[in-house]
Design a protein around this motif. Structure first.
Motif, PDB file in Angstrom:
ATOM      1  N   VAL A 282      46.642  48.243  50.715  1.00 32.75           N
ATOM      2  CA  VAL A 282      45.861  47.360  49.850  1.00 32.75           C
ATOM      3  C   VAL A 282      45.630  46.033  50.581  1.00 32.75           C
ATOM      4  O   VAL A 282      46.587  45.364  50.956  1.00 32.75           O
ATOM      5  CB  VAL A 282      46.594  47.096  48.517  1.00 32.75           C
ATOM      6  N   ALA A 283      44.388  45.691  50.804  1.00 26.13           N
ATOM      7  CA  ALA A 283      44.061  44.396  51.415  1.00 26.13           C
ATOM      8  C   ALA A 283      43.619  43.448  50.318  1.00 26.13           C
ATOM      9  O   ALA A 283      43.170  43.872  49.246  1.00 26.13           O
ATOM     10  CB  ALA A 283      42.958  44.555  52.444  1.00 26.13           C
ATOM     11  N   HIS A 284      43.760  42.156  50.571  1.00 31.11           N
ATOM     12  CA  HIS A 284      43.489  41.168  49.529  1.00 31.11           C
ATOM     13  C   HIS A 284      42.807  39.947  50.134  1.00 31.11           C
ATOM     14  O   HIS A 284      43.361  39.307  51.021  1.00 31.11           O
ATOM     15  CB  HIS A 284      44.840  40.761  48.896  1.00 31.11           C
ATOM     16  N   ILE A 285      41.616  39.670  49.653  1.00 26.35           N
ATOM     17  CA  ILE A 285      40.985  38.393  49.983  1.00 26.35           C
ATOM     18  C   ILE A 285      41.259  37.495  48.783  1.00 26.35           C
ATOM     19  O   ILE A 285      40.640  37.659  47.734  1.00 26.35           O
ATOM     20  CB  ILE A 285      39.466  38.545  50.192  1.00 26.35           C
ATOM     21  N   PRO A 286      42.234  36.567  48.895  1.00 33.65           N
ATOM     22  CA  PRO A 286      42.606  35.798  47.706  1.00 33.65           C
ATOM     23  C   PRO A 286      41.575  34.720  47.378  1.00 33.65           C
ATOM     24  O   PRO A 286      40.884  34.212  48.266  1.00 33.65           O
ATOM     25  CB  PRO A 286      43.947  35.176  48.088  1.00 33.65           C
ATOM     26  N   GLU A 287      41.505  34.425  46.109  1.00 34.26           N
ATOM     27  CA  GLU A 287      40.602  33.390  45.619  1.00 34.26           C
ATOM     28  C   GLU A 287      41.017  32.031  46.195  1.00 34.26           C
ATOM     29  O   GLU A 287      40.193  31.265  46.680  1.00 34.26           O
ATOM     30  CB  GLU A 287      40.750  33.400  44.099  1.00 34.26           C
TER      31      GLU A 287
ATOM     32  N   GLN B 162      36.183  36.339  44.961  1.00 35.27           N
ATOM     33  CA  GLN B 162      35.235  35.310  45.401  1.00 35.27           C
ATOM     34  C   GLN B 162      35.085  35.314  46.923  1.00 35.27           C
ATOM     35  O   GLN B 162      35.270  34.289  47.571  1.00 35.27           O
ATOM     36  CB  GLN B 162      35.684  33.906  44.952  1.00 35.27           C
ATOM     37  N   PRO B 163      34.752  36.474  47.506  1.00 37.08           N
ATOM     38  CA  PRO B 163      34.849  36.593  48.967  1.00 37.08           C
ATOM     39  C   PRO B 163      33.899  35.699  49.749  1.00 37.08           C
ATOM     40  O   PRO B 163      34.159  35.452  50.926  1.00 37.08           O
ATOM     41  CB  PRO B 163      34.523  38.067  49.226  1.00 37.08           C
ATOM     42  N   THR B 164      32.837  35.217  49.142  1.00 41.69           N
ATOM     43  CA  THR B 164      31.924  34.387  49.934  1.00 41.69           C
ATOM     44  C   THR B 164      31.857  32.954  49.432  1.00 41.69           C
ATOM     45  O   THR B 164      31.001  32.188  49.860  1.00 41.69           O
ATOM     46  CB  THR B 164      30.491  34.964  49.936  1.00 41.69           C
TER      47      THR B 164
ATOM     48  N   GLU C 144      25.819  36.921  54.437  1.00 41.37           N
ATOM     49  CA  GLU C 144      25.169  38.182  54.827  1.00 41.37           C
ATOM     50  C   GLU C 144      26.152  39.052  55.581  1.00 41.37           C
ATOM     51  O   GLU C 144      26.252  40.251  55.376  1.00 41.37           O
ATOM     52  CB  GLU C 144      23.962  37.906  55.734  1.00 41.37           C
ATOM     53  N   PHE C 145      26.863  38.413  56.481  1.00 49.11           N
ATOM     54  CA  PHE C 145      27.791  39.147  57.321  1.00 49.11           C
ATOM     55  C   PHE C 145      28.918  39.772  56.490  1.00 49.11           C
ATOM     56  O   PHE C 145      29.234  40.955  56.637  1.00 49.11           O
ATOM     57  CB  PHE C 145      28.361  38.221  58.384  1.00 49.11           C
ATOM     58  N   ILE C 146      29.494  38.980  55.597  1.00 46.10           N
ATOM     59  CA  ILE C 146      30.605  39.485  54.778  1.00 46.10           C
ATOM     60  C   ILE C 146      30.114  40.600  53.853  1.00 46.10           C
ATOM     61  O   ILE C 146      30.772  41.621  53.689  1.00 46.10           O
ATOM     62  CB  ILE C 146      31.255  38.328  53.987  1.00 46.10           C
TER      63      ILE C 146
ATOM     64  N   ILE D  46      36.672  49.230  46.476  1.00 48.62           N
ATOM     65  CA  ILE D  46      36.613  47.768  46.477  1.00 48.62           C
ATOM     66  C   ILE D  46      36.535  47.236  45.052  1.00 48.62           C
ATOM     67  O   ILE D  46      35.618  47.579  44.294  1.00 48.62           O
ATOM     68  CB  ILE D  46      35.405  47.259  47.292  1.00 48.62           C
ATOM     69  N   LEU D  47      37.518  46.422  44.712  1.00 49.73           N
ATOM     70  CA  LEU D  47      37.465  45.706  43.441  1.00 49.73           C
ATOM     71  C   LEU D  47      36.971  44.304  43.772  1.00 49.73           C
ATOM     72  O   LEU D  47      37.653  43.536  44.446  1.00 49.73           O
ATOM     73  CB  LEU D  47      38.857  45.644  42.797  1.00 49.73           C
ATOM     74  N   LEU D  48      35.775  44.001  43.331  1.00 49.04           N
ATOM     75  CA  LEU D  48      35.143  42.731  43.673  1.00 49.04           C
ATOM     76  C   LEU D  48      35.131  41.827  42.452  1.00 49.04           C
ATOM     77  O   LEU D  48      34.557  42.170  41.419  1.00 49.04           O
ATOM     78  CB  LEU D  48      33.697  42.976  44.129  1.00 49.04           C
ATOM     79  N   VAL D  49      35.767  40.670  42.566  1.00 52.42           N
ATOM     80  CA  VAL D  49      35.723  39.689  41.492  1.00 52.42           C
ATOM     81  C   VAL D  49      34.878  38.533  41.988  1.00 52.42           C
ATOM     82  O   VAL D  49      35.163  37.964  43.041  1.00 52.42           O
ATOM     83  CB  VAL D  49      37.144  39.194  41.145  1.00 52.42           C
ATOM     84  N   SER D  50      33.825  38.217  41.265  1.00 55.04           N
ATOM     85  CA  SER D  50      32.975  37.121  41.719  1.00 55.04           C
ATOM     86  C   SER D  50      32.352  36.412  40.534  1.00 55.04           C
ATOM     87  O   SER D  50      31.939  37.035  39.565  1.00 55.04           O
ATOM     88  CB  SER D  50      31.873  37.653  42.635  1.00 55.04           C
ATOM     89  N   ALA D  51      32.301  35.087  40.645  1.00 53.55           N
ATOM     90  CA  ALA D  51      31.630  34.303  39.623  1.00 53.55           C
ATOM     91  C   ALA D  51      30.132  34.248  39.926  1.00 53.55           C
ATOM     92  O   ALA D  51      29.339  33.745  39.145  1.00 53.55           O
ATOM     93  CB  ALA D  51      32.212  32.888  39.579  1.00 53.55           C
TER      94      ALA D  51
END
Ligand SMILES: Nc1ncnc2c1ncn2[C@@H]1O[C@H](COP(=O)(O)OP(=O)(O)OP(=O)(O)O)[C@@H](O)[C@H]1O
Ligand SMILES: [Mg+2]
Length: 524
Positions: free
Chosen positions: A350-355, A443-445, A454-456, A470-475
């Motif tokens: 499990v990888a994590h891009i933290p907020e 909020q990866p970007t 674009e790249f991400i 992929i679980l994507l959380v974004s505002a």
């Protein structure tokens, strides 16, 4: 008045010169980075002036110089026709300059009125006149169109409301020039519209605004003129009406080849992440997640939309081992996640891009090389037995720096010396370097420039196509739209809607779910 970049536009400075002129500002940080290298900025009274540029271009540094938080090595500031020395934020405030930082600096336990008047409380004899403070703030909120209840406690406010409090605070201190550093990065589309309406009203009342953003749509919509920075210099000043988004982005990156990624239809696999009836309570015992159930399959991006503060953070923290759940279950490829440490969860793929990338994502005193290697110390080939192989780590770091276009001169430098956006890229590069089973991306970007977005996005879609769930959380609704194969909305800790076909629901309707005005009853 007609030299250099100033000649590029015909916005016609008044005969007595611009309202604000920063001239030849240079700032070299202790590590030798020339963040500003002779920057010029001219702002007219009563305009909204956009300030744009790639991550690390020097925007925040320039604004910190203007607000007295950094001393320039060279250059001059002329404000309202007078040369000024701004040695501290106090000096800036005294001159009528206010700044709202991207990370708000409010005390959670104070009320709105207390926060706004802090340090300038109206008094009655020796006492703070709370009633008057609340009345003043209420009246100001109303007249500025920055609606927020004066007696509410900051902790209970949405991000958009907190931002209004920050703006009110600056106005209460007499700001006539207001600096907003990426104010919309944390807002929903509705909140952004409301902010823009308020800003227009403020400008009509004579306020001048400098507005930093990475979203060119906003530059075009709200600004009168735009200054483009690149590599610590001003490359152009234009009247916004005279340029397109494409023009601005070309000026920013100095090239033409920005690509747009898009989702290609493909078949999804078996569910990898299964969440059932997951519940959690806050430290104060308030329910923050209410019986959430969802599946994310191999090769699928599952997008969670919602106004921030509706349980997204808690959901992500539970799935990555940073917070306990009070009920329910979660498995990845059949293995239970709950009750495991973040490291064990990571070992499950499990990888994590933290907020909160600065708090959780990077060790800011450590070097870029070390940060890119974190949590990989145990993996071959970087570890030989128990001894680290610095050469391998460094080679890998250099490759990632290149591949993710992280702007640094020396990967041995501490992460703390990177611009906001480049710090984000360090975390993202590390997490995306090898395809995980499950990627939890919060909020990866946020805060990265358009090229990096674009790249991400392309990297996320690449992982999806390679079978990562992929679980994507974004505002950012546009981001969810672009990437998600399915969309769910969290409101007050509950999944109030789930859409298997994102194209069947428009932004307006999603907005109604996000604001709690609509829900899919069938889910209950
Ligand atoms: N405190 C610091 N010490 C050393 N270098 C710094 C510091 N702050 C910023 N820099 C460097 O100065 C340059 C400009 O950074 P700045 O934060 O002004 O960029 P920015 O345009 O605001 O970028 P972003 O869009 O990512 O926020 C970058 O190369 C950054 O690494
Ligand atoms: Mg910045």
């Amino acid at each position: 008045m007609t030299s250099g970049t100033e000649a590029e536009h015909d916005a016609g400075p008044a005969a007595d010169g611009p309202y604000l002129r920063m001239k030849g500002i240079s700032k070299v940080y202790d590590n030798g980075v020339a963040a500003n290298d002779g920057v010029d900025l001219a702002v007219q009274r009563g305009e909204i002036h956009g300030l744009v540029g790639e991550n690390g271009a020097g925007k925040s540094t320039l604004m910190k110089v203007l607000y007295g938080l950094e001393r320039p090595d060279q250059g001059q500031i002329v404000f309202r026709g007078q040369p000024v020395e701004i040695a501290s934020a106090r000096d800036a405030i005294a001159l009528g300059i206010g700044m709202v930082h991207q990370h708000f600096m409010l005390v959670p336990s104070l009320t709105v009125a207390e926060s706004v008047v802090l340090g300038r409380e109206p008094r009655r004899g020796p006492f703070v006149d709370r009633r008057r403070a609340a009345a003043d703030v209420g009246a100001a909120a109303k007249s500025y169109g920055l609606d927020v209840p004066p007696r509410a406690v900051i902790r209970d406010l949405s991000v958009g409301q907190r931002q209004r409090v920050e703006i009110l605070k600056a106005l209460y201190r007499g700001a006539e020039l207001l600096i907003l550093d990426e104010p919309t990065a944390v807002l929903t589309p509705q909140e952004t519209d409301e902010l823009f309406a308020a800003l227009r009203g403020l400008v009509d009342d004579g306020l001048t605004i400098i507005f930093i953003t990475h979203k060119l749509r906003e530059v075009v919509e709200i600004s009168d003129r735009v200054t483009v920075m690149r590599d610590g210099r001003t490359v152009s000043v234009r009247r916004t009406a005279d340029v397109t988004r494409g023009d601005i982005s070309r000026l920013m990156v100095g090239r033409d080849d920005l690509f747009e990624v898009s989702r290609t239809p493909h078949t999804i696999g078996e569910p990898r992440l299964r969440v059932r009836d997951l519940s959690a309570v806050s430290a104060q015992g308030r329910p923050v997640l209410r019986s959430v159930s969802l599946d994310v399959a191999a090769g699928e991006v599952y997008g969670i939309a919602g106004v921030e503060g509706n349980g997204q953070t808690e959901l992500v923290e539970i799935l990555t081992g940073l917070r306990p759940a009070t009920a329910g279950s979660a498995t990845v490829d059949g293995t239970p996640l709950l009750g495991r440490s973040p490291r064990r969860i990571r070992e499950l793929g499990v990888a994590h891009i933290p907020e909160d990338r600065l708090g959780r994502g990077v060790a800011s005193g450590a070097s870029v090389v070390e940060n890119l290697a974190l949590d990989r110390y145990r993996d071959a080939p970087a570890a030989a037995g128990l001894r680290l192989r610095p050469k391998v780590l460094e080679a890998r770091a250099r490759e990632l720096v290149e591949r993710f276009a992280i702007r640094i001169r020396d990967p041995g430098a501490p992460v703390a010396a990177l611009s906001g956006g480049n710090m984000q890229k360090v975390v993202i590069a590390r997490e995306l370097a090898e395809p995980p089973s499950l990627l939890v991306a919060a909020q990866p970007t946020r805060g990265v420039d358009i090229g990096a977005i674009e790249f991400i996005h392309a990297e996320l879609l690449h992982l999806r196509d390679a079978g990562t769930a992929i679980l994507l959380v974004s505002a950012e609704l546009s981001e969810i739209r672009r990437l998600a194969d399915r969309i769910a909305v969290l409101y007050e800790g509950e999944l109030v809607g789930e859409f298997d076909d994102p194209d069947a629901v428009d932004d307006h309707e999603l907005g109604l779910y996000m604001l709690g005005a609509r829900r899919t009853e069938a889910r209950a």
